[in-house]
Scaffold this active site. Sequence first.
Site: not given
Length: 553
Positions: A64, A138, A162
Amino acid sequence: MSTAPAGAVERVRRAYERIAAVDRPEVWIDLRPQAEAEAEAARIDDRAAAGEHLPLAGTVCAVKGNIDVAGLPTTAGCPDYAYLPERDAPAVARLRAAGTVVLGTTNLDQFATGLVGTRSPYGAVRNAFDPERISGGSSSGSAVAVALGLVDLALGTDTAGSGRVPAAFNGIVGLKAAPGRVPTEGVVPACASLDCVSVFARTVGEAEAALRLVADPAPVPPPARHPGPWRIAAPDAARLGTLADGWAEAYTAAADRLAAAGAELRDLDLAPFDTVAAMLYQGAFVAERYAAVGEFVDALTEKDGAGLDPVVAGIIRAARDIPAHRLYGDLAELARLRDLALAELGDADALLLPTTTWHPTFAEVAADPVGSNARLGRFTNSANLLGLCAIAVPAGTVDGLPFGVMLVGPAGTEERLGALARLLTEPPVRLAVFGAHLTGQPLNGQLTALGGRFCTAVRTGPVYRLYALDTVPPKPGIVRVDEGGTAVAGELWELPAAGLGTLLAALPHPMALGPVQLADGTRTPGFLCEPAALPGAEDITASGDWRTHLSNP
C-alpha cells in the site's frame, strides 16, 4: 504460499504478463520496472539454490502506498506529499527477507482516510468483479491486486476497517492483528495509536503465514481458552440493522455452517460495539488524523489544494478544532464501553459479523460520500479502538458478487480466528480415532482445539488387531493384518484440512496416519500404529475397543 516451480524469476515474469493482460492501471501508484524486479528475483533464486531458507521464495507482493518501500516514493495517495524513503518499513523488510519480490506500491484512499477506494488523485480503484462498484478502501489497490492474481499477497493498513472491507468486496482474505503487534514504523499515520499493518491473500493459510513473518513476537501469551467446543458470538440477523438485499440470509448461512461444524452459537448485544464504532469518526479520536498530516493539508489547501481529495481534506481539517477536553471525555467513555463489549463477548472465541453492510456503486458513493463511508464501517470501526484482532473471509456470493464475514477476537488470538475461518472457507476432512483422541479421553482436546467436530461412532472392517502401547498417556495401536483380524470400534471426526496437517506434524512415534477401512467398505484417514512398536505390547483385540479395555483392565 503458492510457488512457481521455475523459481522467482519466472513468477515475476508471469506477474508482469498478468498485469498487462488485466489492464488495471489505477491499482498502482508506482510499478517497478520489470527488469529491476527480475534482477531481485534472480538473486532470490541464487540464495534458494544455495540452501537458504526463504519461505516466500517464488512469490510476489504489493505494498500500500502509505508504507515505505526503499527506492519508491511514499505518497499516501497525495503526489505533493511524496518522499523517497531510504529503507523499507519493517513489515516490508521482513517479507523481502523471506524471499518475496515487491512489484510496487498500490493506490489508496488519500492519507488512508476512507473505506471506499475512490478518494485518490491516482484514480478510483474498480472492483475486481464489477467495474461499476467500488473496490473498498482505503487499501483498495492492494486488495484488487490480490483478487486479480497480479500478486500472491499484499500489505495494507487498517484503522477503521481498511484491511477488511476491500477483502470482502473482492472475495479474498484480510487479516489484521491487534494494534501494536506489527510495527508501524515507516507507515504514514492515519490515527497513529490505532493503525495496523494488515495482510491480503487468497487463502487463510497464506494470510496467516505472512502475518507471522511481519508481526513482532507476542508480548504476552494469548488468553487461555476454556475447554469445550468453539464458542461463537453470532448476533441474530435482526440485530444487524439495515443490510443489502440477501446479506442477512448469507450471514445466517455462514453462522449455520459454523454450527454444523460443531460450534456453539450465542447471541449478544451489539450496542457497545456500535457506539464505539461511531466514536471513531464522530468523536475526538479523529483529531489524531489532523495530528498526522493536518499542517500539510492546511498548507496545501492555502496554496491551491489541487492534489487533495476534497472529502479527505474536509475530514482532516474539521478535526483541527476538536478541544482536548473532549478527547479525555471520549477516552473515559471508551474505557466504559470496552468493559461492556468484552463482557458481552465473555468466553466466546470470536464474534461473527458481516464484514460490512452493503456494496455501493460509484454513483451511490458520489451521491453521499460521507454517509456511504459511515455505513461501510459500522461493523469494522470498533475493532482497533477495542484492541481486537480480526480476519475477513469470503462467505459465498449474493447476486453474483462476493459476500464476506468477519471474525473478531481478543488480542493474540489470530490462530483461533484462522482455525474458525477455515471452517467457513475450506472443506473439512474426516479422521477415524480409536484411543486417546476419543471423546472424553486425554487427547481429545487436540481435536477440538483444531476445530474438530464429532460425527458418529464407527467400526472398522474385520481386518485389524488392537494393542495397548506403553505410552504417556496410555493409548492403543491399531494395525491391519492379513489374518486373524476383527472389527474395532472408534469415532469419526471432521476437522479443517490445515488442522489435520497440524495434528500430523505433531504425531509422536509410533503413531501414524493412514487409510482405515470402515465396516461399510469406505476408507478414511485414521490413526494407525507402526508394526515395529508391537513386540512386547499387550494384544487387547478381544476387548473390541479402547474404552472397554480401560474399564476391564
